[in-house]
Design a protein around this motif. Sequence first.
Motif, PDB file in Angstrom:
ATOM      1  N   GLU A   1       0.828  -1.211   0.000  1.00  0.00           N
ATOM      2  CA  GLU A   1       0.000   0.000   0.000  1.00  0.00           C
ATOM      3  C   GLU A   1       0.866   1.268   0.000  1.00  0.00           C
ATOM      4  O   GLU A   1       0.614   2.198  -0.780  1.00  0.00           O
ATOM      5  CB  GLU A   1      -0.895  -0.011   1.248  1.00  0.00           C
ATOM      6  CG  GLU A   1      -1.689   1.273   1.451  1.00  0.00           C
ATOM      7  CD  GLU A   1      -2.260   1.394   2.862  1.00  0.00           C
ATOM      8  OE1 GLU A   1      -2.055   0.490   3.696  1.00  0.00           O
ATOM      9  OE2 GLU A   1      -2.914   2.422   3.124  1.00  0.00           O
TER      10      GLU A   1
ATOM     11  N   GLN B   1      -3.869   9.841   1.608  1.00  0.00           N
ATOM     12  CA  GLN B   1      -3.728   9.936   3.053  1.00  0.00           C
ATOM     13  C   GLN B   1      -2.222   9.813   3.300  1.00  0.00           C
ATOM     14  O   GLN B   1      -1.632   8.768   3.041  1.00  0.00           O
ATOM     15  CB  GLN B   1      -4.486   8.746   3.663  1.00  0.00           C
ATOM     16  CG  GLN B   1      -4.356   8.570   5.147  1.00  0.00           C
ATOM     17  CD  GLN B   1      -4.878   7.191   5.551  1.00  0.00           C
ATOM     18  OE1 GLN B   1      -4.675   6.194   4.851  1.00  0.00           O
ATOM     19  NE2 GLN B   1      -5.541   7.119   6.677  1.00  0.00           N
TER      20      GLN B   1
ATOM     21  N   VAL C   1      -3.554   6.628  11.987  1.00  0.00           N
ATOM     22  CA  VAL C   1      -3.946   5.216  11.793  1.00  0.00           C
ATOM     23  C   VAL C   1      -2.682   4.400  11.550  1.00  0.00           C
ATOM     24  O   VAL C   1      -1.779   4.845  10.847  1.00  0.00           O
ATOM     25  CB  VAL C   1      -4.901   4.967  10.599  1.00  0.00           C
ATOM     26  CG1 VAL C   1      -6.347   5.039  11.010  1.00  0.00           C
ATOM     27  CG2 VAL C   1      -4.606   5.880   9.446  1.00  0.00           C
TER      28      VAL C   1
ATOM     29  N   ALA D   1      -2.282  -8.213   1.198  1.00  0.00           N
ATOM     30  CA  ALA D   1      -3.622  -8.793   1.286  1.00  0.00           C
ATOM     31  C   ALA D   1      -4.578  -7.717   1.745  1.00  0.00           C
ATOM     32  O   ALA D   1      -4.201  -6.813   2.496  1.00  0.00           O
ATOM     33  CB  ALA D   1      -3.638  -9.958   2.270  1.00  0.00           C
TER      34      ALA D   1
ATOM     35  N   ARG E   1      -7.605  -6.006   5.816  1.00  0.00           N
ATOM     36  CA  ARG E   1      -6.791  -5.835   7.025  1.00  0.00           C
ATOM     37  C   ARG E   1      -7.599  -5.190   8.137  1.00  0.00           C
ATOM     38  O   ARG E   1      -7.415  -5.504   9.308  1.00  0.00           O
ATOM     39  CB  ARG E   1      -5.563  -4.960   6.698  1.00  0.00           C
ATOM     40  CG  ARG E   1      -4.624  -5.593   5.717  1.00  0.00           C
ATOM     41  CD  ARG E   1      -3.663  -4.572   5.169  1.00  0.00           C
ATOM     42  NE  ARG E   1      -4.405  -3.483   4.525  1.00  0.00           N
ATOM     43  CZ  ARG E   1      -3.878  -2.323   4.190  1.00  0.00           C
ATOM     44  NH1 ARG E   1      -2.611  -2.081   4.454  1.00  0.00           N
ATOM     45  NH2 ARG E   1      -4.609  -1.386   3.607  1.00  0.00           N
TER      46      ARG E   1
ATOM     47  N   LEU F   1      -6.712   2.890  14.925  1.00  0.00           N
ATOM     48  CA  LEU F   1      -6.611   4.333  15.145  1.00  0.00           C
ATOM     49  C   LEU F   1      -5.939   4.611  16.484  1.00  0.00           C
ATOM     50  O   LEU F   1      -6.287   4.010  17.502  1.00  0.00           O
ATOM     51  CB  LEU F   1      -8.027   4.929  15.131  1.00  0.00           C
ATOM     52  CG  LEU F   1      -8.131   6.448  15.290  1.00  0.00           C
ATOM     53  CD1 LEU F   1      -7.571   7.167  14.061  1.00  0.00           C
ATOM     54  CD2 LEU F   1      -9.586   6.868  15.520  1.00  0.00           C
TER      55      LEU F   1
ATOM     56  N   GLN G   1      -1.814   9.777   8.542  1.00  0.00           N
ATOM     57  CA  GLN G   1      -2.629  10.818   9.181  1.00  0.00           C
ATOM     58  C   GLN G   1      -4.074  10.352   9.220  1.00  0.00           C
ATOM     59  O   GLN G   1      -4.551   9.721   8.274  1.00  0.00           O
ATOM     60  CB  GLN G   1      -2.511  12.133   8.399  1.00  0.00           C
ATOM     61  CG  GLN G   1      -3.005  11.992   6.954  1.00  0.00           C
ATOM     62  CD  GLN G   1      -3.101  13.298   6.192  1.00  0.00           C
ATOM     63  OE1 GLN G   1      -3.001  13.302   4.983  1.00  0.00           O
ATOM     64  NE2 GLN G   1      -3.297  14.404   6.877  1.00  0.00           N
ATOM     65  N   ASP G   2      -4.766  10.623  10.314  1.00  0.00           N
ATOM     66  CA  ASP G   2      -6.202  10.310  10.363  1.00  0.00           C
ATOM     67  C   ASP G   2      -6.928  11.285   9.448  1.00  0.00           C
ATOM     68  O   ASP G   2      -6.762  12.499   9.568  1.00  0.00           O
ATOM     69  CB  ASP G   2      -6.714  10.457  11.798  1.00  0.00           C
ATOM     70  CG  ASP G   2      -8.237  10.438  11.850  1.00  0.00           C
ATOM     71  OD1 ASP G   2      -8.826   9.586  11.169  1.00  0.00           O
ATOM     72  OD2 ASP G   2      -8.821  11.288  12.548  1.00  0.00           O
TER      73      ASP G   2
ATOM     74  N   GLU H   1     -17.367   7.033   1.754  1.00  0.00           N
ATOM     75  CA  GLU H   1     -16.373   6.147   1.132  1.00  0.00           C
ATOM     76  C   GLU H   1     -16.879   5.627  -0.206  1.00  0.00           C
ATOM     77  O   GLU H   1     -17.997   5.132  -0.314  1.00  0.00           O
ATOM     78  CB  GLU H   1     -16.061   4.963   2.063  1.00  0.00           C
ATOM     79  CG  GLU H   1     -15.343   5.377   3.338  1.00  0.00           C
ATOM     80  CD  GLU H   1     -15.050   4.193   4.250  1.00  0.00           C
ATOM     81  OE1 GLU H   1     -15.930   3.320   4.394  1.00  0.00           O
ATOM     82  OE2 GLU H   1     -13.949   4.151   4.821  1.00  0.00           O
TER      83      GLU H   1
ATOM     84  N   GLY I   1     -15.485   1.159   0.557  1.00  0.00           N
ATOM     85  CA  GLY I   1     -15.049   0.871   1.926  1.00  0.00           C
ATOM     86  C   GLY I   1     -15.359  -0.549   2.345  1.00  0.00           C
ATOM     87  O   GLY I   1     -14.742  -1.083   3.244  1.00  0.00           O
TER      88      GLY I   1
ATOM     89  N   PRO J   1     -11.071   2.370   0.353  1.00  0.00           N
ATOM     90  CA  PRO J   1     -11.962   3.414  -0.128  1.00  0.00           C
ATOM     91  C   PRO J   1     -11.257   4.617  -0.738  1.00  0.00           C
ATOM     92  O   PRO J   1     -10.138   4.944  -0.396  1.00  0.00           O
ATOM     93  CB  PRO J   1     -12.656   3.860   1.163  1.00  0.00           C
ATOM     94  CG  PRO J   1     -11.625   3.648   2.239  1.00  0.00           C
ATOM     95  CD  PRO J   1     -10.812   2.459   1.795  1.00  0.00           C
TER      96      PRO J   1
ATOM     97  N   ASP K   1      -6.697   3.821   0.617  1.00  0.00           N
ATOM     98  CA  ASP K   1      -6.060   2.516   0.429  1.00  0.00           C
ATOM     99  C   ASP K   1      -5.668   2.407  -1.039  1.00  0.00           C
ATOM    100  O   ASP K   1      -6.199   3.142  -1.883  1.00  0.00           O
ATOM    101  CB  ASP K   1      -7.061   1.406   0.815  1.00  0.00           C
ATOM    102  CG  ASP K   1      -6.395   0.051   0.967  1.00  0.00           C
ATOM    103  OD1 ASP K   1      -5.151  -0.022   0.912  1.00  0.00           O
ATOM    104  OD2 ASP K   1      -7.132  -0.950   1.133  1.00  0.00           O
TER     105      ASP K   1
HETATM  106  P1  GDP Z   1      -8.231  -2.910   4.130  1.00  0.00           P
HETATM  107  O1  GDP Z   1      -9.159  -3.317   5.235  1.00  0.00           O
HETATM  108  O2  GDP Z   1      -7.055  -3.842   4.032  1.00  0.00           O
HETATM  109  O3  GDP Z   1      -8.923  -2.745   2.840  1.00  0.00           O
HETATM  110  O4  GDP Z   1      -7.595  -1.494   4.590  1.00  0.00           O
HETATM  111  P2  GDP Z   1      -8.076   0.026   4.311  1.00  0.00           P
HETATM  112  O5  GDP Z   1      -6.886   0.845   4.107  1.00  0.00           O
HETATM  113  O6  GDP Z   1      -9.112   0.055   3.258  1.00  0.00           O
HETATM  114  O7  GDP Z   1      -8.709   0.458   5.697  1.00  0.00           O
HETATM  115  C1  GDP Z   1      -9.811  -0.207   6.249  1.00  0.00           C
HETATM  116  C2  GDP Z   1     -10.712   0.761   6.969  1.00  0.00           C
HETATM  117  O8  GDP Z   1      -9.996   1.445   7.991  1.00  0.00           O
HETATM  118  C3  GDP Z   1     -11.290   1.889   6.126  1.00  0.00           C
HETATM  119  O9  GDP Z   1     -12.391   1.477   5.370  1.00  0.00           O
HETATM  120  C4  GDP Z   1     -11.679   2.882   7.193  1.00  0.00           C
HETATM  121  O10 GDP Z   1     -12.938   2.548   7.732  1.00  0.00           O
HETATM  122  C5  GDP Z   1     -10.593   2.686   8.237  1.00  0.00           C
HETATM  123  N1  GDP Z   1      -9.622   3.796   8.120  1.00  0.00           N
HETATM  124  C6  GDP Z   1      -8.663   3.942   7.182  1.00  0.00           C
HETATM  125  N2  GDP Z   1      -8.027   5.113   7.342  1.00  0.00           N
HETATM  126  C7  GDP Z   1      -8.590   5.722   8.402  1.00  0.00           C
HETATM  127  C8  GDP Z   1      -8.390   6.992   9.073  1.00  0.00           C
HETATM  128  O11 GDP Z   1      -7.559   7.809   8.703  1.00  0.00           O
HETATM  129  N3  GDP Z   1      -9.168   7.236  10.151  1.00  0.00           N
HETATM  130  C9  GDP Z   1     -10.101   6.382  10.588  1.00  0.00           C
HETATM  131  N4  GDP Z   1     -10.819   6.718  11.666  1.00  0.00           N
HETATM  132  N5  GDP Z   1     -10.348   5.210   9.974  1.00  0.00           N
HETATM  133  C10 GDP Z   1      -9.608   4.886   8.904  1.00  0.00           C
END
Ligand code: GDP
Length: 395
Positions: free
Chosen positions: A5, A20, A48, A55, A58, A66, A104-105, A116, A139, A209, A222
């Motif tokens: 990623e 992000q 985060v 994969a 996650r 977070l 960063q959040d 998303e 998402g 998302p 992501d």
């Molecule tokens: P994946 O589960 O491997 O697809 O990983 P992602 O990078 O798509 O992250 C999964 C989920 O984590 C997202 O859909 C968000 O709901 C959450 N997430 C990702 N980034 C942030 C962030 O900056 N803040 C918060 N609060 N949640 C996040």
Amino acid sequence: MNIHEYQAKAILKQNGVNIQEGLTAETADEAVAAAKELQKQTGTGWWVLKAQIHAGGRGKGGGVKLAKSLDEVHQLATEMIGMQLVTHQTGPEGKKVRKILIAQDVYYPGPSEKKEYYMSVLLNRETGKNTIMYSAEGGVDIEEVADKTPELIFKEEIDPGTGVLPFQARKIAFNLGLEGQAFKEMTRFVAALYRAYVAVDASLFEINPVLKTTDDKIMAVDAKVNLDDNALFRHPDLADMRDLNEEDATETEAGKNNLNFVKLDGNVGCMVNGAGLAMATMDIIKLSGGEPANFLDVGGGANAETVEAGLKIILSDPAVKAVLINVFGGIVRCDRVASGVVEAYKNLGNIKVPVIVRLQGTNAEEGKAVIDNSGLKVRSAITLKEAADIVKEVV
Ligand code: GDP
Ligand code: MN
């Protein structure tokens, strides 16, 4: 080839896609230092932590967490680094987390609703064009959306000669229900994502998302990329991104020996020259009641070394109950292949499973004689039917 990623996001950023922002770490102390640095750069006070494995899923598996303080960054990083992360894409044994991304959040509160989306660019082999696939249902697991509510997924065909036309980018932003600032940002996002996809010769660039922040920014949270291996020679910088920890060790070994190898789940190992014959051999194994343990094409110039390398790779799989070597002697003579098999068998020593060799073509009879006179526990066959019958006997 797949990349992580954080590497995919670097490519996106170079091509003008909002991401992000984040920094990687391999220890908890590095994670805290990264968090502080990000705070300086972006002003964020929440972070985060994201496990870097090849994969998806996650988030649900505990690989995205977070943190609201530096202490929490330290604590979560300690837990995450070194863990065996299991997601629906890793299989039950999971994958070891060696590196994390501190990002960063971007889900902060603000004047409008966060949302998303899903967006990917992929090669459409049927039309010879690229397809932008997108949905307002992002998402979540997009396969599930495709399965249950396919009408919520939109497709836009992009002619590789013209690239994304402005009206197409606007149509996408419109179909996603965006307005104002977010609409404008989405049209730019679409064009930049397509640019990134083309720039690296990807066969898939997937963002899930895509986030509309609460202040109407559009960004990639992501990123998943499949690079076209056949184009890697044009991108030495991308080839360097290969993470061997994430790849099947036997496939890596096969690559070093110029063997075309794909690991499968069955119990009959097979070594064949030519991809078409390899496919036919896998069918024969299935018809005989076995399941192929692999696809292995040793190519046109099969010799003692390639046969030995191939046999070694096949036998390293504990599931293998028998090995079927099926070689057509065209350019390569069958007696030469047979000598290669005998030599490899002797060199490897201690082979516990039956090895069946079927040779056809130039000097087939001579090849069979070499096998039969070797005194080894190698069964020989001339016709495919004979070979299949032996496979049936042993599996
Ligand atoms: P994946 O589960 O491997 O697809 O990983 P992602 O990078 O798509 O992250 C999964 C989920 O984590 C997202 O859909 C968000 O709901 C959450 N997430 C990702 N980034 C942030 C962030 O900056 N803040 C918060 N609060 N949640 C996040
Ligand atoms: Mn995701």
